[in-house]
Design a protein around this motif. Structure first.
Motif, PDB file in Angstrom:
ATOM      1  N   THR A  12      -6.910  -2.967   5.343  1.00 51.16           N
ATOM      2  CA  THR A  12      -5.963  -4.035   5.686  1.00 51.16           C
ATOM      3  C   THR A  12      -6.034  -5.007   4.547  1.00 51.16           C
ATOM      4  OG1 THR A  12      -5.347  -3.707   7.963  1.00 51.16           O
ATOM      5  CG2 THR A  12      -4.659  -5.739   6.974  1.00 51.16           C
ATOM      6  N   PHE A  13      -7.549  -5.407   4.466  1.00 51.68           N
ATOM      7  CA  PHE A  13      -7.915  -6.202   3.383  1.00 51.68           C
ATOM      8  C   PHE A  13      -8.802  -5.553   2.445  1.00 51.68           C
ATOM      9  CE2 PHE A  13      -7.299  -8.539   7.399  1.00 51.68           C
ATOM     10  CZ  PHE A  13      -6.188  -9.482   7.066  1.00 51.68           C
ATOM     11  N   SER A  14      -8.073  -4.818   1.683  1.00 48.13           N
ATOM     12  CA  SER A  14      -8.466  -3.730   0.523  1.00 48.13           C
ATOM     13  C   SER A  14      -7.856  -3.948  -0.613  1.00 48.13           C
ATOM     14  CB  SER A  14      -8.640  -2.199   1.317  1.00 48.13           C
ATOM     15  OG  SER A  14      -7.563  -1.972   1.089  1.00 48.13           O
ATOM     16  N   ASP A  15      -8.274  -2.996  -1.425  1.00 51.93           N
ATOM     17  CA  ASP A  15      -7.660  -2.784  -2.566  1.00 51.93           C
ATOM     18  C   ASP A  15      -5.976  -1.977  -2.556  1.00 51.93           C
ATOM     19  OD1 ASP A  15      -7.166  -2.577  -5.593  1.00 51.93           O
ATOM     20  OD2 ASP A  15      -7.518  -0.560  -5.397  1.00 51.93           O
ATOM     21  N   GLY A  16      -6.327  -1.206  -1.323  1.00 51.27           N
ATOM     22  CA  GLY A  16      -5.233  -0.454  -0.926  1.00 51.27           C
ATOM     23  C   GLY A  16      -4.857   0.667  -2.071  1.00 51.27           C
ATOM     24  N   LYS A  17      -5.879   1.218  -2.567  1.00 54.34           N
ATOM     25  CA  LYS A  17      -5.773   2.753  -3.250  1.00 54.34           C
ATOM     26  C   LYS A  17      -5.161   3.600  -2.304  1.00 54.34           C
ATOM     27  CE  LYS A  17     -10.044   2.176  -4.518  1.00 54.34           C
ATOM     28  NZ  LYS A  17     -10.049   0.566  -4.530  1.00 54.34           N
ATOM     29  N   LEU A  18      -3.947   4.364  -2.995  1.00 50.46           N
ATOM     30  CA  LEU A  18      -3.755   5.265  -2.322  1.00 50.46           C
ATOM     31  C   LEU A  18      -3.888   6.706  -2.729  1.00 50.46           C
ATOM     32  CD1 LEU A  18      -0.332   3.481  -1.555  1.00 50.46           C
ATOM     33  CD2 LEU A  18      -2.146   3.397  -0.093  1.00 50.46           C
ATOM     34  N   TYR A  19      -5.285   7.082  -3.186  1.00 48.87           N
ATOM     35  CA  TYR A  19      -5.487   8.140  -3.650  1.00 48.87           C
ATOM     36  C   TYR A  19      -7.011   8.549  -3.031  1.00 48.87           C
ATOM     37  CZ  TYR A  19      -7.066   5.088  -7.492  1.00 48.87           C
ATOM     38  OH  TYR A  19      -7.442   3.966  -8.208  1.00 48.87           O
ATOM     39  N   THR A  20      -7.571   9.753  -3.043  1.00 47.19           N
ATOM     40  CA  THR A  20      -8.518   9.756  -2.560  1.00 47.19           C
ATOM     41  C   THR A  20      -9.197  11.134  -3.117  1.00 47.19           C
ATOM     42  OG1 THR A  20      -9.627  10.762  -0.451  1.00 47.19           O
ATOM     43  CG2 THR A  20      -7.277  10.917  -0.786  1.00 47.19           C
ATOM     44  N   ARG A  21     -10.696  10.975  -3.120  1.00 46.38           N
ATOM     45  CA  ARG A  21     -11.074  12.280  -3.599  1.00 46.38           C
ATOM     46  C   ARG A  21     -11.179  13.434  -2.606  1.00 46.38           C
ATOM     47  NH1 ARG A  21     -15.679   9.425  -6.290  1.00 46.38           N
ATOM     48  NH2 ARG A  21     -15.404   9.700  -8.450  1.00 46.38           N
ATOM     49  N   SER A  22     -10.839  13.059  -1.278  1.00 46.20           N
ATOM     50  CA  SER A  22     -10.775  14.096  -0.318  1.00 46.20           C
ATOM     51  C   SER A  22      -9.751  15.061  -0.842  1.00 46.20           C
ATOM     52  CB  SER A  22     -10.235  13.546   0.969  1.00 46.20           C
ATOM     53  OG  SER A  22      -9.710  14.214   1.971  1.00 46.20           O
ATOM     54  N   LYS A  23     -10.227  16.410  -0.243  1.00 46.56           N
ATOM     55  CA  LYS A  23      -9.341  17.581  -0.425  1.00 46.56           C
ATOM     56  C   LYS A  23      -8.383  17.943   0.748  1.00 46.56           C
ATOM     57  CE  LYS A  23     -12.266  19.648  -4.070  1.00 46.56           C
ATOM     58  NZ  LYS A  23     -13.197  18.220  -4.292  1.00 46.56           N
TER      59      LYS A  23
ATOM     60  N   HIS B 249      -1.766   1.756  -5.949  1.00 51.80           N
ATOM     61  CA  HIS B 249      -2.469   0.728  -5.005  1.00 51.80           C
ATOM     62  C   HIS B 249      -1.524  -0.264  -4.498  1.00 51.80           C
ATOM     63  CE1 HIS B 249      -3.526  -3.274  -6.809  1.00 51.80           C
ATOM     64  NE2 HIS B 249      -2.861  -2.771  -7.547  1.00 51.80           N
ATOM     65  N   ILE B 250      -1.843  -0.694  -3.593  1.00 51.66           N
ATOM     66  CA  ILE B 250      -1.043  -1.798  -2.861  1.00 51.66           C
ATOM     67  C   ILE B 250      -1.416  -3.181  -2.992  1.00 51.66           C
ATOM     68  CG2 ILE B 250       0.255  -2.445  -0.799  1.00 51.66           C
ATOM     69  CD1 ILE B 250       0.464   0.320   0.287  1.00 51.66           C
ATOM     70  N   GLY B 251      -2.767  -3.462  -2.798  1.00 50.28           N
ATOM     71  CA  GLY B 251      -3.341  -4.730  -2.809  1.00 50.28           C
ATOM     72  C   GLY B 251      -3.478  -5.448  -1.464  1.00 50.28           C
ATOM     73  N   THR B 252      -4.184  -6.446  -1.451  1.00 51.45           N
ATOM     74  CA  THR B 252      -4.610  -7.083  -0.287  1.00 51.45           C
ATOM     75  C   THR B 252      -3.506  -8.091   0.225  1.00 51.45           C
ATOM     76  OG1 THR B 252      -6.293  -7.953   1.120  1.00 51.45           O
ATOM     77  CG2 THR B 252      -6.193  -8.787  -0.977  1.00 51.45           C
ATOM     78  N   ASP B 253      -2.761  -8.542  -0.789  1.00 52.86           N
ATOM     79  CA  ASP B 253      -1.599  -9.750  -0.456  1.00 52.86           C
ATOM     80  C   ASP B 253      -0.474  -8.972   0.114  1.00 52.86           C
ATOM     81  OD1 ASP B 253      -1.739  -8.262  -3.107  1.00 52.86           O
ATOM     82  OD2 ASP B 253      -0.428  -9.884  -4.083  1.00 52.86           O
ATOM     83  N   VAL B 254      -0.142  -7.758  -0.260  1.00 51.45           N
ATOM     84  CA  VAL B 254       1.026  -7.072   0.299  1.00 51.45           C
ATOM     85  C   VAL B 254       0.747  -6.023   1.489  1.00 51.45           C
ATOM     86  CG1 VAL B 254       2.904  -5.271  -0.349  1.00 51.45           C
ATOM     87  CG2 VAL B 254       1.901  -6.790  -2.029  1.00 51.45           C
ATOM     88  N   LEU B 255      -0.352  -5.672   1.469  1.00 51.41           N
ATOM     89  CA  LEU B 255      -0.896  -4.659   2.620  1.00 51.41           C
ATOM     90  C   LEU B 255      -0.532  -5.372   4.139  1.00 51.41           C
ATOM     91  CD1 LEU B 255      -3.851  -2.534   1.629  1.00 51.41           C
ATOM     92  CD2 LEU B 255      -2.096  -1.874   3.313  1.00 51.41           C
ATOM     93  N   PRO B 256      -1.106  -6.452   4.272  1.00 52.06           N
ATOM     94  CA  PRO B 256      -0.902  -7.119   5.554  1.00 52.06           C
ATOM     95  C   PRO B 256       0.621  -6.872   5.976  1.00 52.06           C
ATOM     96  CG  PRO B 256      -2.465  -8.332   4.556  1.00 52.06           C
ATOM     97  CD  PRO B 256      -1.984  -7.356   3.483  1.00 52.06           C
ATOM     98  N   LYS B 257       1.583  -7.529   5.147  1.00 55.19           N
ATOM     99  CA  LYS B 257       2.889  -7.341   5.407  1.00 55.19           C
ATOM    100  C   LYS B 257       3.658  -5.957   5.867  1.00 55.19           C
ATOM    101  CE  LYS B 257       3.440 -10.954   2.067  1.00 55.19           C
ATOM    102  NZ  LYS B 257       3.646 -11.045   0.475  1.00 55.19           N
ATOM    103  N   VAL B 258       3.082  -5.036   5.177  1.00 57.27           N
ATOM    104  CA  VAL B 258       3.324  -3.755   5.410  1.00 57.27           C
ATOM    105  C   VAL B 258       3.042  -3.252   6.847  1.00 57.27           C
ATOM    106  CG1 VAL B 258       2.927  -1.229   4.814  1.00 57.27           C
ATOM    107  CG2 VAL B 258       3.373  -3.043   3.027  1.00 57.27           C
ATOM    108  N   ILE B 259       1.716  -3.558   6.937  1.00 54.96           N
ATOM    109  CA  ILE B 259       1.176  -3.202   8.569  1.00 54.96           C
ATOM    110  C   ILE B 259       2.020  -4.000   9.541  1.00 54.96           C
ATOM    111  CG2 ILE B 259      -1.182  -3.660   9.885  1.00 54.96           C
ATOM    112  CD1 ILE B 259      -1.316  -1.654   7.529  1.00 54.96           C
ATOM    113  N   VAL B 260       2.176  -5.118   9.360  1.00 57.63           N
ATOM    114  CA  VAL B 260       3.056  -5.963  10.504  1.00 57.63           C
ATOM    115  C   VAL B 260       4.641  -5.500  10.685  1.00 57.63           C
ATOM    116  CG1 VAL B 260       4.417  -8.061  10.872  1.00 57.63           C
ATOM    117  CG2 VAL B 260       2.085  -8.205   9.893  1.00 57.63           C
TER     118      VAL B 260
END
Ligand code: FAD
Length: 522
Positions: free
Chosen positions: A148-159, A187-198
């Motif tokens: 929630t309080f992160s950079d909100g990167k939406l990519y990953t090294r995970s396969k 990426h979403i950003g920590t200012d936007v992510l909380p609103k998305v979660i709500v």
């Protein structure tokens, strides 16, 4: 007529419709007035050379609007009264499991130990003021989970395989920015992510699902080898047809309880290290090959490094351009750092985790703890960092070159880490298998990117929550625990995801698996 075309533009021309519209019209041989719709399908920055270029794919409509089917819409119909599925944890894995359960016609009962995003924000303010960590409401625990309080990167090294496009569309549907749908590194950003979660919570509730905050699951209701519910800290027993356990990798009490109850868990390889911080200006200069930095049209630059040192990976992790470093402990006597940034990534700092892969055989002195060996190792290192920092969330720190050269720093540069930093000889107390690999890795990263290895950069201890040291094993096809029927270990804490999108994909997959469990002939 609808046309798709690839085009390479300068950062300025790519920055605004007013610049690229005439270029598109010219390419298509039409007047600007004949273009009725433009959609960016893909965007990536090519910064390999000094002449930075932006690769774009556009869909352009001349003489007509885009068809309606372009827009994703999700139908979360009412599931009140349908079969109940318990979802433990409201991180990305739990929330996406809940949304998918609704799509499949089940009623999710989400149980979250932490608080709503709104109340969680207050607790984070309190954490910074008092330096006391609330063990149920912090940077890792609470609505939206660790992301929630992160950079909100939406990519990953995970396969991990899964429907990434759908995850991005669900986030967009709940209010995330348009560009997450086409940016190569969204990426979403920590200012936007909380609103998305709500909004996600609101949709779960609107559809008749339930979300219970401050509800910690402390035990499991088993009938033989089948799970039929959970017990909360207040002693309440909540029953359901299945349990999706998505508690994240910081919920050490969950692993301990499973272990105590004889529910199989196992040790797995993981990663630990430090967080590093440079000035964003320096990273821009390096990555954009320009002493003048990023200029007016390019975003804050990021980087990604990986190198093998004596059979173990050393790599940058969760890079936050224009971000800040945050205290991410979840309990007493822990010093843990992580990073976040807002949507416009506009601070003067660039931070990133620098992690070293750790295999179970690296932890010989911890073997007596069996499946929990990595967990004890993490805890000890976090406590050591806490003590080195002065026992008040101040982070032990060292200039980058000083660390490589084994010298305590006599002064430290400015940092974004609000609780502050204190000079500490980290080369002396980081475990040998981490210390020398980080030192070697930094040297190599400095060779790959001239200027990266610098005494103007600072490392902070410790980056210990990059991945789970424990797996809650599940069957490959059914996604159910290897012995306990109806228990779906899910997300990062179960060892099946790393990062927001892979956790979200795993959440969806566990919901689908639950549906297969209910309808084996479907
Ligand atoms: P979590 O997000 O950890 O969620 C688990 C949830 O379960 C929590 O809300 C917790 O409170 C709850 N819970 C735990 N125990 C119990 C219990 N007993 N009863 C009830 N509830 C319980 N990843 C990215 O991909 N991009 C990023 O930019 C990024 N930045 C990050 C920045 C920070 C500061 C942090 C801490 C993490 C970041 N990550 C990022 C990692 C990412 O957040 C995680 O990979 C992801 O959230 C894992 O999702 P999850 O749902 O599996 O677990």
């Amino acid at each position: 007529m609808i046309t798709e075309l690839d085009i390479v533009l300068s950062p300025k021309d790519a920055s605004d419709k007013k610049y690229y519209l005439p270029i598109l019209a010219k390419k298509l041989g039409v007047n600007v007035s004949q273009i009725h719709g433009i959609k960016i399908l893909r965007k990536s920055i090519d910064a390999r050379r000094r002449n930075i270029l932006v690769n774009l794919r556009f869909r352009v409509a001349c003489g007509g609007e885009f068809p309606q089917s372009e827009e994703f819409a999700f139908d979360y119909s009412n599931v009140a009264g349908e079969k109940k599925v318990i979802v433990v944890g409201a991180g990305p894995a739990g929330l996406f499991a809940a949304l998918r359960l609704i799509e499949l016609g089940y009623q999710p009962i989400v149980l979250e130990r932490g608080k709503s995003v709104e109340d969680r924000k207050k607790d984070l303010g309190e954490l910074h003021r008092t330096r006391n960590v609330n063990p149920d409401s912090n940077y890792s625990f609470g609505e939206g989970g660790a992301g929630t309080f992160s950079d909100g990167k939406l990519y990953t090294r995970s396969k991990k395989r899964g429907d990434l496009k759908k995850i991005l569309n669900v986030l967009h549907f709940h209010g995330a920015q348009d560009d997450i749908l086409f940016d190569a590194h969204p990426h979403i950003g920590t200012d936007v992510l909380p609103k998305v979660i709500v909004r996600i919570r609101e949709n779960i509730l609107k559809a008749g699902g339930q979300v219970h905050f401050s509800t910690k699951v402390v035990d499991y209701v088993l009938e033989g080898d089948r799970i039929c519910g959970v017990i909360t800290e207040s002693g309440e027993e909540i029953v359901g047809e299945g349990v999706i356990l998505a508690t994240g990798h910081s919920a050490r009490d969950v692993y301990r309880k499973l272990h105590k109850r004889g529910i199989e868990i196992e040790a797995k390889s993981f990663a630990m290290g430090v967080r590093i911080e440079h000035s964003q200006e320096l990273i821009d200069q390096i990555q954009y090959h320009n002493p003048a930095g990023r200029g007016d049209y390019l975003p804050a630059a990021s980087y990604s490094f990986v190198h093998q040192v004596e059979d173990r990976g050393v790599y940058s992790f969760c890079m936050c351009p224009g971000g800040v470093i945050v205290p991410a402990a979840t309990g007493d006597r822990q010093q843990v750092v992580n990073g976040m940034s807002s949507s416009n990534r506009n601070t003067a700092f660039a931070n990133s985790g620098m992690a070293v892969e750790i295999r179970t055989r690296d932890l010989k002195e911890y073997q007596q703890y069996g499946a929990l060996a990595g967990l004890y190792f993490q805890e000890e290192l976090e406590e050591r960092a806490f003590v080195e920092g002065g026992e008040n969330l101040t982070a032990p720190a060292q200039r980058m070159n000083d660390f490589v050269n084994g010298k305590k720093s006599s002064s430290l540069p400015k940092t974004s880490y609000q609780p502050g930093i204190v000079s500490s000889p980290m080369h002396e107390w980081l475990p040998e298998h981490i210390r020398f690999r980080l030192q070697e890795g930094f040297k190599v990263f400095g060779q790959k990117s001239k200027g990266f290895l610098t005494n103007e950069a600072v490392i902070l201890g410790v980056e210990s929550r990059t991945s789970s040291p424990v797996r809650i094993p599940r069957e490959r096809e059914s996604f159910q625990h290897i012995r306990i029927e109806g228990l779906f270990p899910c997300g990062e804490g179960a060892g099946y995801a790393g990062g927001i999108v892979s956790a979200a994909m795993d959440g969806e997959q566990c919901a689908d698996a639950f549906d297969r469990y209910q309808n084996p002939n479907k």
